[in-house]
Structure formats: structure tokens, C-alpha cells
Design an enzyme around this catalytic site. Structure first.
Site, PDB file in Angstrom:
ATOM      1  N   GLY A  14     -27.080 -56.560 -48.789  1.00 31.82           N
ATOM      2  CA  GLY A  14     -28.219 -56.192 -49.760  1.00 31.82           C
ATOM      3  C   GLY A  14     -29.409 -55.517 -50.303  1.00 31.82           C
ATOM      4  O   GLY A  14     -30.102 -55.930 -51.100  1.00 31.82           O
ATOM      5  N   SER A  15     -29.258 -53.988 -50.390  1.00 32.49           N
ATOM      6  CA  SER A  15     -30.234 -53.293 -50.326  1.00 32.49           C
ATOM      7  C   SER A  15     -30.004 -52.215 -51.115  1.00 32.49           C
ATOM      8  O   SER A  15     -30.859 -51.180 -51.322  1.00 32.49           O
ATOM      9  CB  SER A  15     -30.590 -52.592 -49.153  1.00 32.49           C
ATOM     10  OG  SER A  15     -29.312 -52.018 -48.543  1.00 32.49           O
ATOM     11  N   GLY A  20     -34.451 -55.901 -50.815  1.00 31.23           N
ATOM     12  CA  GLY A  20     -32.901 -54.806 -49.473  1.00 31.23           C
ATOM     13  C   GLY A  20     -34.121 -53.720 -50.336  1.00 31.23           C
ATOM     14  O   GLY A  20     -34.197 -53.164 -48.831  1.00 31.23           O
ATOM     15  N   SER A 144     -36.189 -68.160 -47.667  1.00 36.69           N
ATOM     16  CA  SER A 144     -36.998 -68.494 -48.387  1.00 36.69           C
ATOM     17  C   SER A 144     -37.650 -70.060 -48.375  1.00 36.69           C
ATOM     18  O   SER A 144     -37.503 -70.401 -47.353  1.00 36.69           O
ATOM     19  CB  SER A 144     -35.852 -68.275 -49.643  1.00 36.69           C
ATOM     20  OG  SER A 144     -36.816 -69.143 -50.590  1.00 36.69           O
ATOM     21  N   TYR A 157     -28.013 -73.094 -52.253  1.00 34.59           N
ATOM     22  CA  TYR A 157     -29.248 -72.390 -52.067  1.00 34.59           C
ATOM     23  C   TYR A 157     -30.616 -72.644 -51.024  1.00 34.59           C
ATOM     24  O   TYR A 157     -30.380 -71.821 -49.791  1.00 34.59           O
ATOM     25  CB  TYR A 157     -30.176 -71.188 -53.155  1.00 34.59           C
ATOM     26  CG  TYR A 157     -30.712 -70.408 -53.313  1.00 34.59           C
ATOM     27  CD1 TYR A 157     -30.420 -68.883 -52.737  1.00 34.59           C
ATOM     28  CD2 TYR A 157     -32.409 -70.496 -53.607  1.00 34.59           C
ATOM     29  CE1 TYR A 157     -31.620 -68.359 -52.353  1.00 34.59           C
ATOM     30  CE2 TYR A 157     -33.426 -69.439 -52.903  1.00 34.59           C
ATOM     31  CZ  TYR A 157     -32.745 -68.662 -51.892  1.00 34.59           C
ATOM     32  OH  TYR A 157     -33.430 -67.689 -52.246  1.00 34.59           O
TER      33      TYR A 157
END
Length: 266
Positions: A14-15, A20, A144, A157
């Protein structure tokens, strides 16, 4: 500070944008060979081009894969095998969004677990063993503060981010006696591309300046010590250190870059 990453190869899921991309840029700046990933080919190509321009002489390649598609993930893993030894794995890809608990159906729960948790499971399962055999490597999960203080309006999430913490801690126990480490970064409210788009949309709908909306949102957070959004680069700086040989004594840890949002001592 020299992070001693020249010659290392890093894969960041995911960069193609956001945190990312910032991580990929920071590692490229330190001399690492970087493999960027996204689900959209055009965005991946754009990210590769921008990174090469920003870091002349850097070795940057892109691999397209949607971590919500098991067949695409299998193809990606085979491509990583062909590339060769991966020294640094950054499990960054993730979904986030606001939703009431009652509105989140089984399919949505499965989608969040597939992308946020199983992406790290599948990548680590393929790459961690080789790191241990070679005697050096880094696996880093981007979690997170919501995985510790799970928000009521983002239950799916927060739960998946908590699962990432557990996964990282468990995998670290497999590295005993090697110079491989597995750690998790707890990011706080970060002004990533996705967040920026959401804030801008809200600001436009209410006819207020974006900066005012950003300040208002952070003003609702009663525990932040930073009192502003974190930048993706600030997360990336910590990741670069954890990825380096300098962080050899840090393993199985949850390391905060949360702007002081979490109030616990540990």
C-alpha cells in the site's frame, strides 16, 4: 544519522500514496532498494516515477496487487520470490472508514480482516522464514492508536489494528537468536492522502477553509499533545529507524508515533 540501509531491499504494501509512499521515499533516501505496491497500475507507475525523480540513482520498482483479491496476492508473492531476498517488509496497506457497529455486515468485516490483517499474515508467512534463515531482517506493521483505544464509530478498523499488534508480537517470538526483528508502529491521527481528501470534502460541504476544518477536528481530540495532524513523513522517519540495524535491540514492541494521543504509560 546514517541508518545503514544501503543494499537492503524493502517491500512496502500500500505504498503508492500516503504513509506507505512516505515510507518508501524515506527508505529510498537511505539507499535501500524499494518495491512499491498499490492496487491501481497507473498510481503505482506514478509513484515509481516520482520516487526515481526524488532520489536519483535509487532502485525503485512497482508491483500491482489488490490485497482484497486472493489471486492477486498469490501472484504478488510469486513475483516477490522472483525478485529475490527481501530484507525489510513493511505491512502498511489498510482500509479505514467511519461506520456504526450495527451497519457493518459480515462481508465488510471479512473485507477489513482480509486487507488489514491477512495481508500481513500472507506476506510475513512467505518472507519471515527467509529472513530468519539468512540471519537478518525487519518486519514492521503499521497499526494505529485506534488498535489500543478502539473508536466506537470505527469498530471494524480498530479491531483489525488490534489484531495487527497481536500478530506482530507473536511473530517476534519466532526470531529468537537471530538478528531479525518484528515490531509495530502505532500511528496517531495522520494527514495522509485519504484523510486529506475526507477533510477537504467536509470543509467544502460546510464552506469553511480546509485549515480551519483540520484545526476543528483536532480540537475535538482531548488527549493529543501534538495538537495537530501528524505528517506521513513523521511516521516514515520512525519506520526508517526501526528498519535499520541501529534498532537491533527493539523486538516484539509497539512503538508510538501518535502525537501523545494515547495516555497510558506503556
Amino acid at each position: 544519522m546514517e541508518f545503514q540501509l544501503q543494499g537492503k531491499t524493502a517491500f512496502i504494501s500500500g505504498s503508492s500514496a500516503g504513509i506507505g509512499y512516505a515510507i518508501a521515499s524515506r527508505l529510498a533516501d537511505e539507499g535501500a532498494r524499494v518495491i512499491v505496491n498499490g492496487r491501481d497500475a497507473a498510481r503505482v507507475d506514478s509513484a515509481v516515477t516520482r520516487l526515481r525523480r526524488a532520489h536519483p540513482g535509487s532502485k525503485v520498482v512497482g508491483l500491482v496487487a489488490d490485497f482484497g483479491d486472493p489471486e492477486a496476492v498469490a501472484t504478488l508473492l510469486d513475483a516477490l520470490d522472483e525478485i529475490g531476498e527481501i530484507d525489510i517488509l513493511v505491512n502498511n496497506v489498510g482500509l479505514f472508514g467511519l461506520a456504526t457497529f450495527e451497519s457493518i455486515d459480515d462481508d465488510e468485516w471479512a473485507r477489513y480482516f482480509d486487507v488489514n490483517v491477512m495481508s500481513g499474515v500472507r506476506l510475513s508467512r512467505r518472507l519471515l522464514g527467509g529472513m530468519v534463515e539468512r540471519g537478518w531482517g525487519r518486519v514492521i506493521f503499521i497499526s494505529s492508536e485506534s488498535g489500543v483505544n478502539v473508536p466506537a464509530d470505527m469498530v471494524h478498523y480498530g479491531v483489525t489494528k488490534a489484531a495487527m499488534l497481536a500478530l506482530g508480537n507473536a511473530l517476534a517470538k519466532r526470531t529468537r537468536g537471530s538478528a531479525v526483528t518484528v515490531n509495530t508502529v502505532l500511528g496517531g491521527p495522520t494527514y495522509s492522502d485519504g484523510v486529506a481528501a475526507a477533510v477537504t470534502a467536509i470543509a467544502e460541504s460546510q464552506s469553511v477553509p480546509v485549515d480551519s476544518m483540520k484545526a476543528a477536528i483536532m480540537g475535538q481530540n482531548g488527549t493529543t499533545l501534538l495538537e495537530r495532524f501528524i505528517t506521513p513523513t513523521e511516521i516514515a522517519n520512525l519506520v526508517a529507524y526501526i528498519a535499520s540495524p541501529l534498532a537491533s535491540a527493539t523486538n516484539g514492541a509497539a512503538i508510538r508515533a501518535d502525537g501523545g494521543v494515547l495516555t497510558g504509560i506503556l
